[in-house]
Design an enzyme around this catalytic site. Structure first.
Site, PDB file in Angstrom:
ATOM      1  N   ASP A 176      48.175  28.498  30.762  1.00  0.00           N
ATOM      2  CA  ASP A 176      47.333  27.833  29.774  1.00  0.00           C
ATOM      3  C   ASP A 176      47.947  27.884  28.381  1.00  0.00           C
ATOM      4  O   ASP A 176      47.395  27.306  27.441  1.00  0.00           O
ATOM      5  CB  ASP A 176      45.938  28.467  29.757  1.00  0.00           C
ATOM      6  CG  ASP A 176      44.852  27.473  30.127  1.00  0.00           C
ATOM      7  OD1 ASP A 176      45.189  26.364  30.589  1.00  0.00           O
ATOM      8  OD2 ASP A 176      43.667  27.800  29.953  1.00  0.00           O
ATOM      9  N   ASP A 320      33.495  34.830  36.752  1.00  0.00           N
ATOM     10  CA  ASP A 320      33.656  35.412  38.083  1.00  0.00           C
ATOM     11  C   ASP A 320      32.308  35.727  38.736  1.00  0.00           C
ATOM     12  O   ASP A 320      31.999  35.228  39.825  1.00  0.00           O
ATOM     13  CB  ASP A 320      34.540  36.669  38.024  1.00  0.00           C
ATOM     14  CG  ASP A 320      34.267  37.530  36.797  1.00  0.00           C
ATOM     15  OD1 ASP A 320      33.188  37.387  36.186  1.00  0.00           O
ATOM     16  OD2 ASP A 320      35.136  38.349  36.452  1.00  0.00           O
TER      17      ASP A 320
END
Length: 728
Positions: A176, A320
């Site tokens: 990223d 998550d």
């Protein structure tokens, strides 16, 4: 539909009858009114029952003791609400109400925790199909944003070496940061390189973008500093192949470098790391209820399950846990293997630790606000409890501060916020506190020692107050922040930015204790006032000890080594340039070299090139090296890799062994009084001279990690805790 048979109806009626009888007994026990002396006798009886039952092993006994603890705590809360609470417009009443709310929160979390952890599943691996041709394809994702290539490189090489058919595994570096050196590295080692034009939704967006460019049914995710062992896929994939409704197989996050508590506290290496309780007990307890959740790394997920919910969750900064909540709502299942199959770097500095936990707190509270597990469809009652406990835990900041400061209401302000005699308070509160500590000690064993949760929470509490309030009011606010890893610290220092709120708390507590002691000694008090002063002074003293231990964590130790050392005893053969072979055993290993115990028949010159041969996992690994120093029966070497293949062998020797972290739970079983003594010992570190000011400056200091490994870690003075909290 066939009607229910007579035996079934009889069994169901019996169950309801027993349940009703149990509720009736509970109500009687909780609500019966006793004078303080009678309550004191009941308290002695309850603790006597604990002492007798605690001698017996077994989960049935643990369940009984947890029920006893819950009943005692409920009785305490019933007494607090019905006998001690006064509702009126006064400072005393408001402070008393705040304390009761904090106590209600603590008892709720206690009960939810008992339910969550009462029966750890202790799941074992299952074998893969005997025919390797039936093993499925796996995409391995290694997301990164701003971490250095030196950290990411090791993880990528370890992923490439995982023992899986080469045609069925593909490693992808998800950059990223869109960095050219990362693209070139991926090309050099022959892995996939995936990037994007923006960083929308941070890590979750990065993972979702990678899913668009890959196709394997199974996805293994590793944070860029989490280095898997070679056996990771072979151990985890058996369950994924066997159970087609399994969306996730999670494994522990183990850290081979010490966290700030282990590194900075005098007794820190003799207690389990902070994360061990979650990965050693909580997730295993969740697994019993089919409620284990994704922890962002060291896990395998099923692509078809993720597709059903639109990919990784992007609504919160803890993508998550929220992802698994969505999967559970859709009827997918999860599993947890309590086997450390990967290891990473812990947060090196206290300020970084606080920043990371602030993000976790924001994310879990966001889940409570935007997708509350108690509401909505798809979850079992047990899953709702496990998710509620996980999110509710991060509301601890305000209750923790209330508990620490409450005795000062009487000592400094003269406000009696518990309208009861000191004898009654002791008779009701002591069994509640003592049994909760004792039962948790039995359940947590070697995963978390008594009183250390108080230290962990106190370190964070003042910084999380703002996070808690802002997120409750505006859950959409906040963004994902990456926890920095890597750095050096030339000399130790006291991180005032990470502990200044607790300095204020300590000053207030010292003032309160001083006033209490003076009043006890000098002032002619009546019996009730004397008892109240004594009780609140003891309470304030305990609070001060916890705050001082939290302050001691801010005494950052010097770290001049750039890489962690891992203690390991592995047989090795050293081949000298003239062909002579020496036999030795490693004492510790790192990515740059090793120390070996080795009988030296003659002088081995510094700088001498050698080959070191290891036998690991049935393989022979030869690594080129260079002698740094040889003396007596010790030889220190530095790796001298000549190729990517040599680097991969080094990573396999240091991190890739199947049993590399098998002793992660190698800590003594909790004994509350011993644990309290270690808290006191740790406070001494608050008064030690700064490292670097001593004549020993420049020497490294080895500490024992949670896995029983001697390690050296490092910290980077980048931002204060206040800055980290504001950024998060």
């Amino acid at each position: 539909m066939p009607s229910e048979s007579h035996p079934d109806r009889t069994q169901r009626a019996t169950e309801w009858l027993l349940a009703g009888f149990g509720v009736l007994l509970t109500l009687i026990f909780v609500t019966v009114v006793l004078e303080p002396k009678g309550q004191a006798i009941l308290a002695v009886v309850c603790f006597g029952l604990f002492l007798l039952a605690n001698r017996r092993r077994g989960r049935g006994t643990t369940v009984f003791l947890a029920v006893l603890s819950v009943l005692t705590s409920l009785r305490y809360m019933f007494w607090r609400i019905t006998d001690t609470l006064t509702i009126e417009m006064s400072v005393e009443s408001v402070l008393g109400l705040l304390l009761i709310v904090a106590e209600l929160y603590a008892v709720t979390i206690l009960v939810l925790g008992y339910i969550q952890n009462i029966w750890p599943l202790n799941r074992k691996p299952v074998p893969l199909p005997a025919n390797v041709a039936e093993w499925p394809a796996v995409d391995v994702f290694v997301p990164t944003y701003n971490e250095s290539l030196s950290i990411v490189r090791t993880t990528v090489l370890a992923c490439m070496m995982m023992d899986w058919p080469p045609s069925r595994i593909r490693v992808h570096l998800l950059d990223d940061g869109n960095r050219e050196e990362f693209r070139k590295f991926a090309e050099q080692v022959g892995i996939g390189y995936i990037t994007r034009t923006d960083n929308k939704h941070a890590k979750a967006g990065n993972l979702n973008n990678a899913m668009k460019h890959t196709e394997a049914e199974y996805i293994a995710v590793f944070d860029c500093d989490h280095i898997p062992t070679r056996a990771f896929l072979q151990v985890t994939m058996g369950w994924m192949v066997r159970d087609k409704r399994l969306a996730l197989l999670q494994t522990p996050h183990h850290f081979y470098s010490p966290d700030p508590f282990q590194r900075n506290l005098t007794a820190g290496t003799r207690v389990p790391p902070e994360g061990n309780m979650f990965y050693g007990l909580v997730q295993d307890g969740n697994d019993f209820w089919n409620a284990s959740f994704f922890c962002g790394s060291c896990a395998v997920l099923r692509r078809s399950a993720l597709d059903e919910i639109g990919g990784f969750a992007v609504e919160t900064v803890t993508e998550d846990a929220h992802t698994m909540l969505k999967l559970h709502r859709k009827g997918w299942e999860s599993a947890y293997l309590k086997l450390p199959l990967a290891a990473g770097l812990a947060t090196e500095r206290l300020a970084l630790h606080i920043g990371q936990r602030a993000r976790w707190a924001r994310g879990m509270i966001q889940i409570l606000r935007v997708d509350n597990p108690v509401l909505g469809r798809g979850l079992t009652w047990a899953q709702r409890i496990c998710y509620l406990q996980a999110g509710g835990h991060f509301l601890f900041a305000i209750p923790r501060i209330i508990f620490l400061l409450s005795p000062l209401a009487f000592l400094l302000l003269g406000q009696n916020i518990v309208s009861a005699s000191p004898l009654a308070i002791t008779a009701y509160a002591l069994p509640h506190i003592a049994l909760s500590v004792a039962v948790n000690s039995r359940m947590q064993r070697n995963w978390r020692h008594s009183f250390w949760s108080e230290i962990y929470e106190t370190v964070l509490a003042m910084f999380l107050v703002r996070t808690t309030l802002v997120t409750l009011v505006n859950p959409r606010r906040g963004k994902f922040n990456v926890t920095a890893k890597g750095g050096l610290l030339e000399k130790g220092y006291f991180d005032l930015g990470a502990v200044y709120p607790n300095l204020v708390l300590a000053a207030l507590l010292i003032a309160g204790i001083a006033r209490g002691v003076v009043s006890l000694i000098i002032v002619d008090n009546d019996l009730v006032t004397f008892q109240a002063l004594l009780l609140n002074s003891i309470w304030a003293t305990f609070s001060l000890l916890i705050v001082m231990a939290a302050l001691a964590v801010g005494r950052e130790r010097r770290q001049t080594r750039a890489l962690a050392r891992v203690r390991a005893s592995i047989h090795a053969e050293l081949r000298l340039p003239d062909g002579e072979v020496l036999s030795g055993t490693t004492r510790d290993l790192s990515e740059t070299g090793a120390d070996l115990q080795c009988a030296l028949p003659r002088t081995v010159p510094n700088g001498c090139p050698i080959e070191v041969r290891f036998h690991v996992g049935g393989e022979e690994l030869v690594v080129p090296a260079q002698v740094l120093r040889a003396y007596q029966d010790v030889i220190k070497i530095m790796w001298a890799p000549r190729s990517i293949e040599d680097e991969m062998r080094i990573v396999q020797v240091v991190f890739g062994r199947a049993d590399a972290w098998a002793n992660w739970s190698n800590f003594k079983t909790d004994r509350p009084m011993v644990s309290l003594w270690r808290v006191l010992v740790s406070i001494r570190g608050l008064f030690r001279l700064p490292e670097g000011a001593k004549s020993t400056a420049g020497r490294g200091r080895a500490v024992k990690s949670g896995a029983g490994a001697t390690v050296q870690t490092f910290v980077a003075p980048e931002a204060s805790a206040g800055e980290m909290e504001m950024k998060s």
